[in-house]
Design an enzyme around this catalytic site. Structure first.
Site, PDB file in Angstrom:
ATOM      1  N   HIS A 238       0.528 -11.092   3.577  1.00  0.00           N
ATOM      2  CA  HIS A 238       1.791 -10.377   3.768  1.00  0.00           C
ATOM      3  C   HIS A 238       2.059 -10.294   5.267  1.00  0.00           C
ATOM      4  O   HIS A 238       1.820  -9.262   5.906  1.00  0.00           O
ATOM      5  CB  HIS A 238       1.630  -8.984   3.160  1.00  0.00           C
ATOM      6  CG  HIS A 238       2.908  -8.325   2.747  1.00  0.00           C
ATOM      7  ND1 HIS A 238       3.629  -8.706   1.655  1.00  0.00           N
ATOM      8  CD2 HIS A 238       3.587  -7.263   3.285  1.00  0.00           C
ATOM      9  CE1 HIS A 238       4.691  -7.927   1.509  1.00  0.00           C
ATOM     10  NE2 HIS A 238       4.690  -7.044   2.511  1.00  0.00           N
TER      11      HIS A 238
ATOM     12  N   SER B 261       9.355  -8.135   2.167  1.00  0.00           N
ATOM     13  CA  SER B 261       8.506  -7.000   1.811  1.00  0.00           C
ATOM     14  C   SER B 261       9.316  -5.943   1.066  1.00  0.00           C
ATOM     15  O   SER B 261       9.879  -6.232   0.018  1.00  0.00           O
ATOM     16  CB  SER B 261       7.858  -6.445   3.081  1.00  0.00           C
ATOM     17  OG  SER B 261       6.860  -5.497   2.782  1.00  0.00           O
TER      18      SER B 261
ATOM     19  N   GLU C 286       0.007  -8.698  -0.563  1.00  0.00           N
ATOM     20  CA  GLU C 286       0.620  -9.929  -1.075  1.00  0.00           C
ATOM     21  C   GLU C 286       0.159 -10.233  -2.494  1.00  0.00           C
ATOM     22  O   GLU C 286       0.932 -10.731  -3.317  1.00  0.00           O
ATOM     23  CB  GLU C 286       0.306 -11.108  -0.153  1.00  0.00           C
ATOM     24  CG  GLU C 286       1.180 -12.334  -0.379  1.00  0.00           C
ATOM     25  CD  GLU C 286       2.639 -12.106  -0.011  1.00  0.00           C
ATOM     26  OE1 GLU C 286       3.469 -12.965  -0.377  1.00  0.00           O
ATOM     27  OE2 GLU C 286       2.955 -11.090   0.646  1.00  0.00           O
TER      28      GLU C 286
END
Length: 334
Positions: free
Chosen positions: A312, A164, A280
């Site tokens: 994500h 991330s 994402e």
């Protein structure tokens, strides 16, 4: 050139990011924690540049009688707060049980992009309960490795990976000190920081933590922002093995009520699908831009893994850790 419609679509995703990042706190709620291995050592290392002790977790190899290399494994946007860390959210302790490597993870750096900030930030000082000084590049590349090498008698060989927010940071760190790492893994990061969509992403992430991103790399129209952009500076990325991955945001195998991290919690699943899916999708856009740039430069040292589905969330990052390990292990000689 990217079509205007596509640009606007991606930008809307970024605008939603502030709310989405807050939602990630729920996606990593303590109720879904996995057990922590007894080989995990908690230490703290004083950072002269930041003027404070930095807590870290070190996962030791089973055989500590001989030197082992080091994998620096960075957490995401909240720096490991509320157990949102590799050792709890993934099977990392079990996965590394038979692997001869030290795995070092800082527990700090929330919303900092693990970079050197030009000025202390009062907002991050408040949210992080610290002095607001963030000099993470200096700490991670200059101050920390000698301490780890001495404390654990390592081989001196290093690799770096992160997810991330840290999926962006690891590329910047590799550019900053290209000789330090033997390989790099970037999972669901956005490799764009220049004014425009990439900068908007960073500004929103930092703002969620209460920070002012101008304290990080200076004025938004200044040279500091493109200087840290891996797409703009792709030619400065070291020619070492890299694994860079992202999914599309479309629901995948870990986006179900039956997944143990969801635990049949409808709210958690909704957050993962809507918020995790949106983030994402944004990182997918960033990663395609980086791939286009590095491919144009003929850089064949990077393996891109564009997954057709996935949000994500930790299940996919656990897979990324497994999938990238053969490359990392070969680079470390284990």
């Amino acid at each position: 050139m990217i079509e205007t419609r596509a640009l606007r679509t991606v930008f809307r995703v970024f605008v939603a990011l502030a709310t989405a990042v807050c939602g990630l706190q729920l996606l990593t709620a303590p109720g879904h924690a996995q057990s922590v291995d007894s080989r995990l050592v908690d230490i703290s290392v004083y950072s002269p540049s930041m003027g404070r002790d930095i807590p870290l977790q070190v996962l030791r190899p089973a055989d500590t009688s001989r030197p082992a290399p080091t994998l620096y494994l960075l957490n995401g946007v909240d720096g490991g707060k509320d157990d949102a860390t590799w050792s709890v959210r993934t099977d990392a302790p079990k996965f590394f049980a038979d692997k001869h490597v030290n795995v070092v993870t800082p527990l700090g750096g929330a919303f900092s992009y693990y970079t050197d900030w030009e000025r202390p930030d009062p907002g991050l000082a408040k949210s992080g309960n610290n002095n607001g000084v963030n000099m993470w590049t200096k700490f991670l590349t200059e101050e920390l490795p000698p301490v780890i090498d001495s404390m654990f008698a390592t081989t001196g060989e290093n690799a770096l990976a992160g997810l991330s927010m840290a999926g962006t940071s690891v590329l910047d760190l590799a550019m900053a000190v290209p000789s330090l790492y033997n390989s790099v893994g970037s999972f669901s990061g956005c490799a764009m920081t220049s004014p425009g969509i990439g900068q908007d992403f960073v500004k929103l992430v930092v703002a969620v933590g209460g920070g002012n991103a101008e304290n990080m790399w200076g004025p938004y129209d200044g040279p500091g922002w493109p200087a840290h952009d891996p797409v703009v500076n792709a030619d400065k990325l070291p020619r070492i093995p890299m694994y860079i991955t992202t999914a599309t945001g479309i629901p995948g195998p870990y986006d179900t009520l039956a997944d143990p991290r969801i635990g049949n919690d409808v709210t958690d699943l909704a957050l993962q699908l809507v918020l995790g899916g949106g983030i994402e999708a944004a990182t997918h856009y960033c990663t395609t831009q980086l791939a286009d740039r590095t491919n144009a430069l003929g850089m064949n040292n990077i393996r891109y893994n564009f997954k057709p589905a996935g949000t994500h969330s930790w299940g996919y990052w656990e897979d990324d850790l497994h999938d990238s390990w053969p490359m990392i292990a070969a680079s470390l000689g284990v």
